[in-house]
Every structure is written in C-alpha cells, then in structure tokens.
Design an enzyme around this catalytic site. Structure first.
Site, mmCIF file in Angstrom:
data_model
loop_
_atom_site.group_PDB
_atom_site.id
_atom_site.type_symbol
_atom_site.label_atom_id
_atom_site.label_comp_id
_atom_site.label_asym_id
_atom_site.label_seq_id
_atom_site.Cartn_x
_atom_site.Cartn_y
_atom_site.Cartn_z
ATOM 1 N N GLY A 267 0.311 -4.394 -42.440
ATOM 2 C CA GLY A 267 -1.560 -4.509 -42.678
ATOM 3 C C GLY A 267 -1.379 -3.780 -43.766
ATOM 4 O O GLY A 267 -1.467 -3.244 -44.917
ATOM 5 N N HIS B 122 -0.320 -6.678 -52.111
ATOM 6 C CA HIS B 122 0.309 -7.855 -50.808
ATOM 7 C C HIS B 122 -0.083 -8.524 -51.722
ATOM 8 O O HIS B 122 0.429 -9.753 -50.956
ATOM 9 C CB HIS B 122 -0.321 -7.337 -49.458
ATOM 10 C CG HIS B 122 0.461 -5.729 -49.111
ATOM 11 N ND1 HIS B 122 -0.888 -5.167 -49.057
ATOM 12 C CD2 HIS B 122 1.406 -5.497 -48.710
ATOM 13 C CE1 HIS B 122 -0.168 -3.719 -48.335
ATOM 14 N NE2 HIS B 122 1.136 -4.521 -47.491
#
Ligand code: PAF
Length: 277
Positions: free
Chosen positions: A27, A33
């Site tokens: 996360g 990402h």
C-alpha cells in the site's frame, strides 16, 4: 473493480478463465506502483493487486506501526489503474496465529539488506509464497528498486518450482532522480536534498564501467564522501555479481549490480544500478 479479503479473492480467482498477473504491494501506493500495475495490465487478462503491510518482514525496532496505510487512496489508485481485484486482507486473516512454517531465504537473504534487517527476507518470501498460493497468478510484477527482494523471489520461484513468470520493472525515479519509495514521505526537504547523493553516486559509478569494478566503486564512494553530512549515514556501497550477490572480483565479466543503502534523517533508503562488464 472488486476488492476484499481471502474469501472474496478465492471466489474472484475461481471465476477467471484467462491469465492473471499479481502486483504485490504494502500500500501507500505511488506512481512507481502504478507503473507495476500498468505493466501487469499489458501482460495478462486480469490483474490482482495486494495491499497488505506484512508484519513478518519488519524488525522489532522498525516502522511497522507507523507504516502509512491510506487504504481508500490506495483503492482509488488501483481502480484508476484498471486493476480487476484489490486484495486487502485483515492482519488476522493472513496470520490467524504466528506461522510455524516459513520460507527461508538462505545466504542471499542474509547479506546487504538481509544483514541490516535480520529475518526481513524470510518474512518477505513467506508472505509472497502465501500471496502466490491465494491469487494463483500466472505472472507477478515486482519493482527492481528492491533488487535483492526481486532476486530472492526469482530464486524461490525456481527452487520451489512455482511456475510463475516474474516480471521486473526498472527503478522509477522522481524528476530529481530519487528512486520512488513509500518511505520518501518521511523525508524533510533537507533530508531529500541529502538523499539525492544516492542516485548521483550510482550514476557516477556506472559511468566508470569501462575502467573496471574497482573504479566503479571508487567513483561512487567519492560522490558519497563529497556529499557527507550529518543527515547522511552510509550503510553499504557494493558491486556484486547480479546472479549471486557476491562481490565482483577485479577481473569480473558479466552483469553486476551496484548496491547502495543509507539512512537519511532516520529513514533507511536503498537504490541500485545495473552495470555491465
Ligand atoms: O515490496 C514490497 O512492497 C513488499 O516487500 C512485498 C513484496 C509486497 C511483500 O510484503
């Protein structure tokens, strides 16, 4: 996009008829990402991203408790990246009790990052093996910034015959050259300025490849020494054989990695650069 824990993932996975790519994350997602998700999207029919802060890979004095967990922002980023399933399990679901059986990362897991963070790579490989078992992906996409992690996952897939295609994405950098990391948000403006010595040192080293391994390390070290400040504490700078993570001898020929880690303003940063000889 669907999302949920283990039961929802299993149900979603059972309904997939095409290829599946997994992007494992903890996360606090950023554009690094996003690049992994874009690559996954290009490589498979469906993409599952995991968002799970894995306690097994944090040491007792590390930042597990303060690690950022902006789940709603993360889910929005996954959705906008075209992720099909966001797997965000609860801690108790992943580890109902402390696991008795875990994956051992061996010698390669005890050097460099593994020496600085004992047990870290055993924790990483254990959770990655669990994610592989749950998501049953055909492919998995990892960033090459965590190059030791990538190399160990590659070995685990090979050594344990997991049959998953591993895709590595080159380090994604901010405009100033700093490798993207969820931990960069801990850096003050002055820390960040000091941290720029890392990419600069790697670049200076790689520029001396023609002069051989010793020259590469010397050129890198000079940049770090010149940058030396009370905010910057070098942990390691090393040139290693990319296949074994053993130091390159003077007559080395082949693919090497220049590895660097430093603690800047209390935040541990890593970076690396491939060098061919
Ligand atoms: O690279 C990371 O974010 C983590 O180490 C990983 C692979 C998601 C395992 O927790």
């Amino acid at each position: 996009m669907e999302s949920g824990g283990i039961a929802a993932l299993r149900e979603w996975r059972a309904a997939q008829t095409g290829t599946v790519a997994l992007v494992p994350t903890m996360g606090a997602l950023h554009s690094g990402h996003r690049a992994l998700m874009d690559r996954a999207r290009e490589s498979a029919d469906a993409v599952v991203t995991s968002v799970f802060v894995n306690p097994l890979q944090f040491g007792p004095d590390e930042d597990f408790d303060r690690y950022p967990r902006p789940l709603q922002d993360d889910l929005r980023l996954c959705e906008s990246a075209g992720v099909d399933f966001a797997f965000a399990p609860a801690l108790e679901e992943m580890y109902p009790s402390e696991p008795e059986v875990t994956v051992s990362s061996g010698r390669m897991g005890r050097v460099f990052e593994g020496a600085a963070r004992p047990g870290h790579f055993d924790g990483v490989l254990t959770v990655v093996a669990k994610l592989f078992a749950l998501a049953r992906p055909h492919k998995a996409v990892f960033g090459l910034k965590d190059i030791q992690q990538f190399s160990l996952v590659k070995r685990m897939i090979a050594d344990l015959d997991m049959g998953i295609e591993l895709i590595g994405l080159p380090v994604v950098r901010d405009a100033d050259g700093l490798a993207m990391s969820s931990r960069n948000q801990y850096l003050s403006a002055a820390d960040r300025e000091a941290a720029l010595a890392l990419p600069r040192a790697l670049e200076a080293g790689a520029a001396h490849a023609e002069a051989g391994p010793a020259a590469v390390v010397t050129a890198s070290r000079e940049v770090l020494t010149a940058a030396g400040s009370d905010r910057f504490e070098l942990d390691y700078l090393s040139l290693v054989d990319a296949a074994t993570f053993r130091a390159c001898p003077a007559d080395f020929r082949g693919s090497a990695l220049l590895l660097l880690s430093a603690t800047v303003g209390g935040t541990r940063l890593i970076d690396n650069r491939p060098v061919e000889f």
